[in-house]
Design a protein around this motif. Sequence first.
Motif, PDB file in Angstrom:
ATOM      1  N   ASP A  71       0.819  -1.212   0.000  1.00 53.62           N
ATOM      2  CA  ASP A  71       0.000   0.000   0.000  1.00 53.62           C
ATOM      3  C   ASP A  71       0.855   1.265   0.000  1.00 53.62           C
ATOM      4  OD1 ASP A  71      -2.240  -1.604   0.003  1.00 53.62           O
ATOM      5  OD2 ASP A  71      -2.796  -1.176   2.090  1.00 53.62           O
ATOM      6  N   VAL A  72       1.929   1.278   0.782  1.00 56.27           N
ATOM      7  CA  VAL A  72       2.802   2.450   0.854  1.00 56.27           C
ATOM      8  C   VAL A  72       3.431   2.727  -0.510  1.00 56.27           C
ATOM      9  CG1 VAL A  72       5.010   3.275   1.772  1.00 56.27           C
ATOM     10  CG2 VAL A  72       3.273   2.384   3.315  1.00 56.27           C
ATOM     11  N   TYR A  73       3.946   1.688  -1.166  1.00 53.66           N
ATOM     12  CA  TYR A  73       4.576   1.880  -2.473  1.00 53.66           C
ATOM     13  C   TYR A  73       3.549   2.208  -3.552  1.00 53.66           C
ATOM     14  CZ  TYR A  73       9.306   0.561  -1.065  1.00 53.66           C
ATOM     15  OH  TYR A  73      10.544   0.535  -0.488  1.00 53.66           O
ATOM     16  N   ALA A  74       2.324   1.701  -3.426  1.00 54.57           N
ATOM     17  CA  ALA A  74       1.280   2.029  -4.400  1.00 54.57           C
ATOM     18  C   ALA A  74       0.886   3.502  -4.297  1.00 54.57           C
ATOM     19  CB  ALA A  74       0.059   1.140  -4.184  1.00 54.57           C
ATOM     20  N   GLU A  75       0.944   4.034  -3.080  1.00 53.01           N
ATOM     21  CA  GLU A  75       0.595   5.435  -2.857  1.00 53.01           C
ATOM     22  C   GLU A  75       1.660   6.374  -3.427  1.00 53.01           C
ATOM     23  OE1 GLU A  75       0.280   8.081   1.071  1.00 53.01           O
ATOM     24  OE2 GLU A  75      -1.110   6.371   1.024  1.00 53.01           O
ATOM     25  N   SER A  76       2.921   6.074  -3.147  1.00 49.97           N
ATOM     26  CA  SER A  76       4.004   6.888  -3.703  1.00 49.97           C
ATOM     27  C   SER A  76       5.337   6.165  -3.529  1.00 49.97           C
ATOM     28  CB  SER A  76       4.073   8.264  -3.028  1.00 49.97           C
ATOM     29  OG  SER A  76       4.473   8.144  -1.687  1.00 49.97           O
ATOM     30  N   THR A  77       6.220   6.411  -4.470  1.00 51.56           N
ATOM     31  CA  THR A  77       7.566   5.847  -4.411  1.00 51.56           C
ATOM     32  C   THR A  77       8.350   6.596  -3.339  1.00 51.56           C
ATOM     33  OG1 THR A  77       7.419   5.386  -6.769  1.00 51.56           O
ATOM     34  CG2 THR A  77       9.608   5.345  -5.802  1.00 51.56           C
ATOM     35  N   PRO A  78       9.171   5.900  -2.550  1.00 47.80           N
ATOM     36  CA  PRO A  78       9.949   6.579  -1.513  1.00 47.80           C
ATOM     37  C   PRO A  78      10.819   7.697  -2.092  1.00 47.80           C
ATOM     38  CG  PRO A  78      10.113   4.209  -1.246  1.00 47.80           C
ATOM     39  CD  PRO A  78       9.403   4.451  -2.544  1.00 47.80           C
ATOM     40  N   ASP A  79      10.962   8.758  -1.318  1.00 45.86           N
ATOM     41  CA  ASP A  79      11.759   9.910  -1.734  1.00 45.86           C
ATOM     42  C   ASP A  79      13.158   9.489  -2.152  1.00 45.86           C
ATOM     43  OD1 ASP A  79       9.688  11.633  -1.206  1.00 45.86           O
ATOM     44  OD2 ASP A  79      10.430  12.217   0.773  1.00 45.86           O
ATOM     45  N   GLY A  80      13.546   9.917  -3.335  1.00 43.63           N
ATOM     46  CA  GLY A  80      14.898   9.716  -3.821  1.00 43.63           C
ATOM     47  C   GLY A  80      15.164   8.418  -4.549  1.00 43.63           C
ATOM     48  N   MET A  81      14.235   7.455  -4.486  1.00 46.64           N
ATOM     49  CA  MET A  81      14.495   6.142  -5.095  1.00 46.64           C
ATOM     50  C   MET A  81      14.617   6.229  -6.613  1.00 46.64           C
ATOM     51  SD  MET A  81      12.433   2.506  -4.859  1.00 46.64           S
ATOM     52  CE  MET A  81      13.045   2.049  -3.246  1.00 46.64           C
ATOM     53  N   GLU A  82      13.638   6.839  -7.265  1.00 45.63           N
ATOM     54  CA  GLU A  82      13.667   6.904  -8.730  1.00 45.63           C
ATOM     55  C   GLU A  82      14.820   7.780  -9.224  1.00 45.63           C
ATOM     56  OE1 GLU A  82       8.995   5.991  -9.730  1.00 45.63           O
ATOM     57  OE2 GLU A  82       9.615   8.091  -9.628  1.00 45.63           O
ATOM     58  N   GLU A  83      15.130   8.836  -8.505  1.00 45.30           N
ATOM     59  CA  GLU A  83      16.248   9.700  -8.885  1.00 45.30           C
ATOM     60  C   GLU A  83      17.568   8.929  -8.763  1.00 45.30           C
ATOM     61  OE1 GLU A  83      12.790  12.065  -7.625  1.00 45.30           O
ATOM     62  OE2 GLU A  83      13.897  10.483  -6.626  1.00 45.30           O
ATOM     63  N   LEU A  84      17.721   8.176  -7.693  1.00 47.44           N
ATOM     64  CA  LEU A  84      18.932   7.389  -7.481  1.00 47.44           C
ATOM     65  C   LEU A  84      19.114   6.353  -8.587  1.00 47.44           C
ATOM     66  CD1 LEU A  84      21.324   6.487  -5.618  1.00 47.44           C
ATOM     67  CD2 LEU A  84      19.687   4.910  -4.553  1.00 47.44           C
ATOM     68  N   ILE A  85      18.049   5.659  -8.926  1.00 50.87           N
ATOM     69  CA  ILE A  85      18.104   4.576  -9.913  1.00 50.87           C
ATOM     70  C   ILE A  85      18.093   5.114 -11.340  1.00 50.87           C
ATOM     71  CG2 ILE A  85      16.879   2.513 -10.754  1.00 50.87           C
ATOM     72  CD1 ILE A  85      18.326   2.199  -8.040  1.00 50.87           C
ATOM     73  N   GLY A  86      17.485   6.258 -11.543  1.00 50.81           N
ATOM     74  CA  GLY A  86      17.392   6.827 -12.884  1.00 50.81           C
ATOM     75  C   GLY A  86      16.316   6.156 -13.719  1.00 50.81           C
ATOM     76  N   ALA A  87      15.301   5.630 -13.038  1.00 51.80           N
ATOM     77  CA  ALA A  87      14.192   4.959 -13.727  1.00 51.80           C
ATOM     78  C   ALA A  87      12.945   5.055 -12.847  1.00 51.80           C
ATOM     79  CB  ALA A  87      14.533   3.497 -13.991  1.00 51.80           C
ATOM     80  N   LYS A  88      11.797   4.886 -13.468  1.00 48.07           N
ATOM     81  CA  LYS A  88      10.521   4.959 -12.750  1.00 48.07           C
ATOM     82  C   LYS A  88      10.142   3.576 -12.219  1.00 48.07           C
ATOM     83  CE  LYS A  88       5.692   6.345 -13.429  1.00 48.07           C
ATOM     84  NZ  LYS A  88       5.550   6.707 -12.048  1.00 48.07           N
ATOM     85  N   LEU A  89       9.773   3.521 -10.929  1.00 43.19           N
ATOM     86  CA  LEU A  89       9.292   2.277 -10.335  1.00 43.19           C
ATOM     87  C   LEU A  89       7.888   1.996 -10.851  1.00 43.19           C
ATOM     88  CD1 LEU A  89       9.789  -0.007  -8.222  1.00 43.19           C
ATOM     89  CD2 LEU A  89       8.583   1.452  -6.580  1.00 43.19           C
ATOM     90  N   ILE A  90       7.689   0.812 -11.447  1.00 48.82           N
ATOM     91  CA  ILE A  90       6.362   0.493 -11.980  1.00 48.82           C
ATOM     92  C   ILE A  90       5.659  -0.628 -11.214  1.00 48.82           C
ATOM     93  CG2 ILE A  90       6.715   1.445 -14.285  1.00 48.82           C
ATOM     94  CD1 ILE A  90       7.412  -1.341 -15.283  1.00 48.82           C
ATOM     95  N   HIS A  91       6.399  -1.497 -10.538  1.00 49.62           N
ATOM     96  CA  HIS A  91       5.791  -2.579  -9.751  1.00 49.62           C
ATOM     97  C   HIS A  91       6.666  -2.906  -8.545  1.00 49.62           C
ATOM     98  CE1 HIS A  91       2.893  -3.508 -12.901  1.00 49.62           C
ATOM     99  NE2 HIS A  91       3.873  -3.669 -13.771  1.00 49.62           N
TER     100      HIS A  91
END
Length: 115
Positions: A71-91
């Motif tokens: 539920d937490v990840y469905a609501e929003s990706t944790p701060d900084g994760m997508e920027e760190l990885i350089g990609a969008k979390l989809i699942h």
Amino acid sequence: MSKVVHEFNDIIRKLRKDLFGKGPEKIHTVFVENMAVSTLYGNLTPTEQFISRSVEGKDMVHAARTRMIQDVYAESTPDGMEELIGAKLIHLFTDIKVEENMAISVFVFDKNITE
């Protein structure tokens, strides 16, 4: 790459500590194509360990841990994760083995993260 893995693990640890009051004691993460696969050890609080002594308690801890993370990840990706990885979390796929106090999370991103 090891710096990115370390920072990725810190994001996971912080989120779980904030959510449950205790973060995992150890996290091992590997990046494979468009996925980050994290194995988390030492997740449960003393209260959860006590509750999970019975079958019903174990089921309750499993369901709560799994559902809350999803539920937490469905609501929003944790701060900084997508920027760190350089990609969008989809699942996010996650599960916990209560009796072994071990969890697995598979983060699926929209592109290859190993390049």
